[in-house]
Write an enzyme that holds these catalytic residues in place. Structure first.
Site, PDB file in Angstrom:
ATOM      1  N   CYS A 170      -2.624  12.094   1.515  1.00 50.18           N
ATOM      2  CA  CYS A 170      -2.640  10.688   2.357  1.00 50.18           C
ATOM      3  C   CYS A 170      -2.972  11.639   3.694  1.00 50.18           C
ATOM      4  O   CYS A 170      -3.682  10.669   4.108  1.00 50.18           O
ATOM      5  CB  CYS A 170      -1.611   9.349   2.174  1.00 50.18           C
ATOM      6  SG  CYS A 170      -1.763   8.961   0.386  1.00 50.18           S
ATOM      7  N   ILE A 232      -2.155  -3.318   4.267  1.00 44.91           N
ATOM      8  CA  ILE A 232      -1.403  -4.168   4.633  1.00 44.91           C
ATOM      9  C   ILE A 232      -1.030  -4.383   2.914  1.00 44.91           C
ATOM     10  O   ILE A 232      -2.622  -5.134   2.880  1.00 44.91           O
ATOM     11  CB  ILE A 232      -1.207  -5.072   4.919  1.00 44.91           C
ATOM     12  CG1 ILE A 232      -0.855  -4.690   6.342  1.00 44.91           C
ATOM     13  CG2 ILE A 232       0.553  -5.678   4.960  1.00 44.91           C
ATOM     14  CD1 ILE A 232      -0.778  -5.522   8.042  1.00 44.91           C
ATOM     15  N   TYR A 233      -0.228  -3.543   1.875  1.00 43.65           N
ATOM     16  CA  TYR A 233      -0.896  -4.320   0.470  1.00 43.65           C
ATOM     17  C   TYR A 233      -0.808  -6.031   0.213  1.00 43.65           C
ATOM     18  O   TYR A 233       0.125  -6.745   1.424  1.00 43.65           O
ATOM     19  CB  TYR A 233       0.066  -3.641  -0.945  1.00 43.65           C
ATOM     20  CG  TYR A 233      -0.452  -2.659  -0.469  1.00 43.65           C
ATOM     21  CD1 TYR A 233      -1.156  -2.241  -1.752  1.00 43.65           C
ATOM     22  CD2 TYR A 233       0.265  -1.443  -0.057  1.00 43.65           C
ATOM     23  CE1 TYR A 233      -1.147  -1.273  -1.882  1.00 43.65           C
ATOM     24  CE2 TYR A 233      -0.129  -0.466  -0.632  1.00 43.65           C
ATOM     25  CZ  TYR A 233      -1.259  -0.054  -1.934  1.00 43.65           C
ATOM     26  OH  TYR A 233      -1.698   1.447  -2.022  1.00 43.65           O
TER      27      TYR A 233
END
Length: 288
Positions: A170, A232-233
């Site tokens: 990532c 943001i999950y």
């Protein structure tokens, strides 16, 4: 750390809802940059309690070139556990062990750890052996001998090996920059979990900047964090809403053992955090 809270607010206000690989769902923006001046303090989030021990151990694990979770598990660092456990569950060796039982085997059975604890050629492998190149050793040498170079790059994205990694990198690309005796670091992160991952990454790469600065006789200056997909999950939205209502406190100071002159000589006891005041823990599930 208003800089971080501004990112949270921006995503909440401007972000788009998107599906994702984990089927959790996210609110996301593409392209965002934050800057942290380390002369103003160590950028460890104060609006929730951060697990600095895990941050330090993971960074040391990267620098060792390690890719097996055994070292992390032995030091009670749990951030990478889900990926090898998920792979183990899908294997013929799985005997209905719980995650806790799996980790006990990783911790206490060296042969089991070798077989089932490896994440593939993730960060540590790429940092210390990118197709035969020790990028950390090269970087430090270049910073010392050619500080004006525009090629002070650390790359974790190795396309032929991506499908062998438990999770493709990532935080993909790092560039160092030397000016007037000060060292800065810019990170390009292709994907960032804003609630769980980004605060961790800010502290980790700021700490790496401090370590490299010390062993190259420079002063750590600025960490620049450039994000691709910052998200943001959906199951973190409530926690983020809570967090942005909190008031950031004064940043702490990070003290490194001044006797360390070689990047490979750092150990956990060489880091001391001073004057860290923070709000309480905010928990959230990791998306795998």
């Amino acid at each position: 750390m208003n800089t971080y809270l501004d990112l949270c607010r921006f995503i909440l206000q401007k972000g788009s809802f998107r599906n994702d690989r984990t089927n959790t769902g996210t609110k996301s923006v593409f392209g965002y940059q934050m800057r942290f001046n380390l002369e103003e303090g160590f950028p460890l989030l104060t609006t929730k309690k951060m697990n600095l021990r895990s941050i330090i151990h993971e960074l040391l694990w990267f620098l060792k070139g390690d890719t097996n979770i055994c070292y992390l598990v032995q030091n009670n660092v749990n951030i990478w556990n889900e990926w090898p456990y998920q792979k183990y569950q899908q294997s013929a060796f799985f005997q209905n062990e719980t995650l806790k039982e799996f980790l006990e085997k990783i911790k206490n059975d060296p042969l089991f750890a070798i077989k089932h604890g490896n994440l593939g050629p993730v960060y540590g492998k790429q940092w210390r052996d990118f197709n035969g190149v020790d990028q950390i050793k090269f970087l430090i040498s270049e910073i010392k001998t050619n500080p004006n170079s525009r090629r002070l790059i650390l790359n974790s994205w190795n396309p032929p090996l991506l499908n062998q990694m438990a999770l493709p990198p990532c935080h993909v690309l790092i560039q160092f920059y030397v000016h007037q005796g000060k060292l800065s670091l810019q990170l390009y992160q292709r994907s960032g979990d804003v609630f769980l991952g980004i605060p961790f990454n800010i502290a980790s790469y700021s700490l790496l900047l401090m370590m490299v600065a010390q062993v190259t006789n420079l002063q750590p200056y600025e960490f620049i964090h450039t994000l691709g997909d910052a998200h943001i999950y959906s199951n973190h939205l409530a926690q983020v809403q809570t967090q942005i209502q909190r008031t950031p406190k004064k940043l702490p100071q990070m003290i490194l053992n001044p006797d360390i002159k070689n990047i490979d000589d750092f150990k956990f006891s060489d880091f001391t955090l001073q004057n860290y005041q923070c709000d309480g823990i905010l928990k959230g599930d990791i998306a795998v």
